[in-house]
Design a protein around this motif. Structure first.
Motif, PDB file in Angstrom:
ATOM      1  N   GLU A 180     131.531  48.665  99.490  1.00 16.24           N
ATOM      2  CA  GLU A 180     131.092  47.923  98.287  1.00 16.24           C
ATOM      3  C   GLU A 180     130.866  46.446  98.609  1.00 16.24           C
ATOM      4  OE1 GLU A 180     133.882  48.174  95.127  1.00 16.24           O
ATOM      5  OE2 GLU A 180     132.751  46.857  93.796  1.00 16.24           O
TER       6      GLU A 180
ATOM      7  N   SER B 269     127.715  46.007 100.725  1.00 11.15           N
ATOM      8  CA  SER B 269     126.494  46.146  99.907  1.00 11.15           C
ATOM      9  C   SER B 269     126.285  44.912  99.052  1.00 11.15           C
ATOM     10  CB  SER B 269     126.602  47.383  99.034  1.00 11.15           C
ATOM     11  OG  SER B 269     126.705  48.545  99.811  1.00 11.15           O
TER      12      SER B 269
ATOM     13  N   GLU C 220     123.060  42.531  99.170  1.00 14.33           N
ATOM     14  CA  GLU C 220     122.254  42.226  97.967  1.00 14.33           C
ATOM     15  C   GLU C 220     122.210  40.721  97.714  1.00 14.33           C
ATOM     16  OE1 GLU C 220     123.557  44.288  94.517  1.00 14.33           O
ATOM     17  OE2 GLU C 220     122.111  43.355  93.190  1.00 14.33           O
TER      18      GLU C 220
ATOM     19  N   ASN D 238     118.645  38.592  97.549  1.00 14.42           N
ATOM     20  CA  ASN D 238     118.173  37.867  96.355  1.00 14.42           C
ATOM     21  C   ASN D 238     118.541  36.395  96.370  1.00 14.42           C
ATOM     22  OD1 ASN D 238     120.916  37.661  95.580  1.00 14.42           O
ATOM     23  ND2 ASN D 238     120.807  39.560  94.368  1.00 14.42           N
TER      24      ASN D 238
ATOM     25  N   ARG E 299     120.221  45.236 106.882  1.00 14.24           N
ATOM     26  CA  ARG E 299     120.130  46.501 106.138  1.00 14.24           C
ATOM     27  C   ARG E 299     120.057  47.680 107.101  1.00 14.24           C
ATOM     28  NH1 ARG E 299     118.062  47.475 101.048  1.00 14.24           N
ATOM     29  NH2 ARG E 299     117.168  45.365 100.960  1.00 14.24           N
TER      30      ARG E 299
ATOM     31  N   ASP F 276     126.978  53.549  90.725  1.00 18.83           N
ATOM     32  CA  ASP F 276     126.891  52.100  90.614  1.00 18.83           C
ATOM     33  C   ASP F 276     128.120  51.573  89.876  1.00 18.83           C
ATOM     34  OD1 ASP F 276     125.486  49.496  90.642  1.00 18.83           O
ATOM     35  OD2 ASP F 276     125.460  49.795  88.479  1.00 18.83           O
TER      36      ASP F 276
ATOM     37  N   ASN G 158     123.848  55.930  91.966  1.00 18.43           N
ATOM     38  CA  ASN G 158     123.190  54.891  92.749  1.00 18.43           C
ATOM     39  C   ASN G 158     122.028  55.484  93.538  1.00 18.43           C
ATOM     40  OD1 ASN G 158     124.447  56.289  94.800  1.00 18.43           O
ATOM     41  ND2 ASN G 158     125.984  54.720  95.198  1.00 18.43           N
ATOM     42  N   ARG G 159     121.432  54.674  94.401  1.00 19.04           N
ATOM     43  CA  ARG G 159     120.266  55.136  95.176  1.00 19.04           C
ATOM     44  C   ARG G 159     120.617  56.357  96.021  1.00 19.04           C
ATOM     45  NH1 ARG G 159     115.434  52.978  97.233  1.00 19.04           N
ATOM     46  NH2 ARG G 159     115.814  51.005  96.136  1.00 19.04           N
TER      47      ARG G 159
ATOM     48  N   ARG H 166     120.645  53.537  88.887  1.00 14.87           N
ATOM     49  CA  ARG H 166     120.343  52.121  89.119  1.00 14.87           C
ATOM     50  C   ARG H 166     120.184  51.932  90.621  1.00 14.87           C
ATOM     51  NH1 ARG H 166     124.222  46.914  89.231  1.00 14.87           N
ATOM     52  NH2 ARG H 166     122.623  45.301  89.297  1.00 14.87           N
TER      53      ARG H 166
ATOM     54  N   ASP I  19     118.825  48.915  92.394  1.00 15.87           N
ATOM     55  CA  ASP I  19     119.323  47.599  92.783  1.00 15.87           C
ATOM     56  C   ASP I  19     118.797  46.598  91.777  1.00 15.87           C
ATOM     57  OD1 ASP I  19     116.639  46.588  93.683  1.00 15.87           O
ATOM     58  OD2 ASP I  19     116.931  48.124  95.209  1.00 15.87           O
ATOM     59  N   GLY I  20     119.542  45.517  91.584  1.00 15.42           N
ATOM     60  CA  GLY I  20     119.089  44.464  90.682  1.00 15.42           C
ATOM     61  C   GLY I  20     118.745  45.003  89.314  1.00 15.42           C
TER      62      GLY I  20
END
Length: 715
Positions: free
Chosen positions: A66, A69, A73, A77, A150, A287, A294-295, A361, A363-364
């Motif tokens: 977690e 990740s 992220e 961003n 990544r 998520d 999540n993805r 969800r 991301d973002g």
């Protein structure tokens, strides 16, 4: 002692012996039971330690996943700076060191780990070292290159799955051992209970009431314990209620109470272990903020949906949704409001999907759907997917109340269908994402289906941009010049127009590559190169008296003009090339000039001070007002060619051109018309007072080699 007393003693003595024997047998049975339980309790304690170690290991690995990740992220961003990323890297490295010690402790439990890891302890240590290496490498390069980070993190997650498999094997092994031990205890306790039951029946002849009550009480308690052990061995629930043992533990402080308490301790350990497994699963596939899949879970569901389509010949759909105004709200109101907004959006989207669909969800502010088991017919499947998307847009259109404020949100949505034909997961996501960006580029708050033709156009655009970058580096660009003449067709100057001669495609239209350069950063080096090349040409002409009066008009893009050091850049080019500033004419568009009037005027005045002239290009297509025009230090207005084209046949265009010429005369500005192709157009413009022209009537844009013969020569 009288006869009655002797008779009484005679009768009581056998009874006392029977009671004593019964007590001895009962005590021996309890001692045997206690010994068996202590042995089982010791084994269970070791298993509990193994469970605790495995649960702690799974939890710590999940927390590292977690945090890693979150760091990735934040690096992508830009919400985390380099110092924060370094601190997170240091913390993750320390946690991995601690986990490394736990792995060493686990491998020391040779029998348990060998069984759970298929006869090898080295593979467990090797997989952990590989996992630790990729996580450390990923967090180490976060601040430098998030894309590389990544990739490293994806490599680490491959090894993370091996830990999940190890944890599952360990849990299954422990559960099997617990079941076998509990079943053995169940049979032992049942057998012992039966013996006590028969002992109670034998003793009932002597001590009917007392023996019966003791036997019934003991047998019921042991049966409750046996039933509890059997329940623990067979139950798969997260919580296992044992009300009888709980009552026994509260009321009985003796051996049975202790047995009940020990079984309850074992029950609590099993419940904690299952809760830890559930938490690890939640961290891996859901998520944390929205509790949506999540993805990773979305990709698993998409794979299942593809397999289902192959079996049933149904269609499915992948939908990607990106909130249009989330960044503005998040920046203005803070991350707390942004998180609450995402949670409400997640709740709304979860209400729109069907039972066999998945919403996640990614991301973002990006969400994804997998719509499974749509119609056999592609058009009907598209209609069904469209209906789900329409429900999403309707529910998102409802206002959101957060901390006393009302917010309105919308989304850009991309949809792609799939069928029994095998397609890669990444390709489907790429198609849905392309459709989503198409929806965003076409006005937002809408949805679009994936179109292969549009995707091919986008691919070609990306390829052309790559070629354009190479063209800038390899100097494939060149300047063409178009004549500008006065009322007597005498040359007054030229306009410099950039052209691209591709080594394979030949001449590339400016309509193709100029907008592409405007969208990217390439317009800046291209614009500087055009300015520098034109000034070098002016410098050459300045050394020839018959050509020294010629000017060159250079188009300046909005991005180029907005550079904070634009004035200094132009002055540096003039100084380096030696071009006369008064022969350089910069053409600006109306939209560029009026975007920030005060800053524009300041830059124009600074360049006017050294002699540079200015022309407003494509005049008449914007929304200029006289109030602003009279303040701008302009030298020339250029009439846009779309008005010139039909001035001899369209009264409206004629009136517009007359107005522009009158406006230029009122402001004492020179007026030049571009796009002049006939003598009739030139004559009309001359009668209205426009005395400068540019167009195919006088010559097409040509390279300098072809222009040279047309330039003034010494007489």
């Amino acid at each position: 002692m009288n006869t009655g007393r002797r008779l009484q003693l005679f009768l009581l003595l056998p009874m006392a012996l029977v009671v004593l024997v019964a007590l001895l047998v009962f005590y021996g049975a309890l001692a045997s039971m206690r010994q068996q339980f202590e042995l089982a309790h010791s084994a269970q304690h070791k298993d509990l330690e193994g469970m605790a170690s495995a649960a702690s290991f799974s939890r710590d690995i999940g927390l590292i996943e977690e945090r890693t990740s979150a760091a990735l992220e934040g690096a992508i961003n830009g919400s985390l700076n380099e110092l924060q990323l370094y601190r997170m890297h240091t913390a993750i490295v320390n946690d991995l060191d601690v986990l490394g010690k736990q792995v060493e402790q686990l491998t020391q439990s040779a029998a348990l780990v060998l069984d759970a890891n298929q006869g090898s302890t080295n593979s467990l240590q090797q997989e952990f070292e590989l996992y630790r290496r990729f996580v450390v490498m990923s967090t180490d390069v976060l601040a430098v290159d998030p894309s590389v980070a990544r990739d490293f993190l994806n490599q680490a997650r491959q090894h993370f799955r091996d830990f999940s498999i190890f944890s599952s094997r360990l849990s299954i092994l422990l559960a099997q051992r617990a079941q076998e031990r509990n079943l053995a205890q169940f049979h032992a306790f049942t057998h012992m209970a039966q013996q006590l039951w028969w002992l109670g029946l034998a003793a009932v002849c002597v001590l009917l009431l007392v023996s019966y009550l003791l036997a019934r009480r003991a047998s019921h308690a042991l049966i409750d314990i046996a039933d509890a052990l059997h329940t623990l061995a067979g139950s798969q629930h997260k919580e296992i209620p044992l009300p009888r043992l709980e009552a026994m533990h509260d009321k009985d402080s003796g051996e049975l109470g202790r047995l009940a308490g020990a079984v309850l301790v074992f029950r609590n350990a099993i419940e904690r272990q299952r809760q830890a497994e559930e938490q690890a699963h939640q961290l891996a596939f859901y998520d944390v903020l929205t509790q949506l899949p999540n993805r990773r879970m979305l990709m698993e569901r998409l794979k299942l949906a593809l397999d289902g389509c192959a079996r049933s010949d149904h269609h499915g759909a992948v939908v990607l949704l990106d909130l249009d105004s989330f960044k503005r709200i998040n920046d203005a109101r803070g991350h707390s409001v942004g998180d609450q907004l995402l949670q409400q959006v997640a709740q709304r989207l979860a209400q729109t999907v069907r039972a066999n669909d998945t919403v996640a969800r990614l991301d973002g502010d990006k969400f994804g759907f997998v719509l499974a088991a749509l119609s056999h017919q592609s058009q009907q499947a598209a209609n069904e997917a469209e209906q789900v998307v329409l429900e999403c847009t309707q529910i998102l259109a409802q206002p959101v109340q957060l901390e006393g404020q009302t917010y309105f949100i919308s989304a850009s949505i991309g949809i792609t269908l799939f069928d029994a034909q095998r397609q890669s997961l990444d390709e489907l996501l790429k198609q849905a994402e392309a459709a989503m960006y198409r929806a965003k580029n076409e006005g937002r708050n809408t949805y679009r289906f994936y179109d292969p033709q549009i995707q091919a156009h986008l691919d070609a655009k990306v390829s052309l941009e790559a070629d354009l970058r190479l063209a800038v580096e390899q100097e494939q660009l060149c300047l063409f010049y178009q004549l500008q003449v006065d009322e007597q067709d005498h040359m007054q100057g030229v306009e410099a127009l950039v052209r691209w001669i591709h080594p394979n495609k030949g001449m590339v239209s400016p309509a193709q590559f100029i907008p592409l350069a405007e969208e990217s950063d390439l317009i800046l080096p291209i614009g500087h190169w055009v300015l520098e090349t034109a000034c070098r040409q002016l410098s050459q002409w300045a050394r020839q008296p018959e050509r020294a009066h010629l000017s060159i008009a250079v188009n300046v893009s909005a991005r180029q003009f907005r550079q904070h050091d634009f004035v200094q850049r132009v002055q540096a080019v003039l100084a380096a090339t030696g071009a006369p500033p008064q022969t350089l004419k910069l053409e600006l568009t109306e939209s560029l000039v009026l975007e920030n009037v005060e800053a524009t005027i300041a830059k124009m005045l600074a360049l006017r001070a050294v002699g540079v002239r200015f022309s407003m290009d494509d005049f008449g297509t914007g929304y200029s007002s006289l109030q602003y025009l009279k303040r701008l230090p302009l030298d020339q207005l250029k009439i846009e060619q779309s008005f010139v084209r039909d001035i001899t046949t369209d009264p409206d265009d004629a009136v517009i051109v007359q107005t522009i010429i009158a406006m230029g005369r009122a402001l004492r500005l020179e007026v030049i018309a571009e796009g002049v192709e006939t003598r009739e157009q030139q004559a009309f413009l001359r009668t209205q007072g426009c005395l400068a022209y540019q167009g195919y009537l006088f010559g097409k844009p040509i390279p300098i080699e072809q222009l040279e013969p047309q330039l003034p020569s010494p007489t």
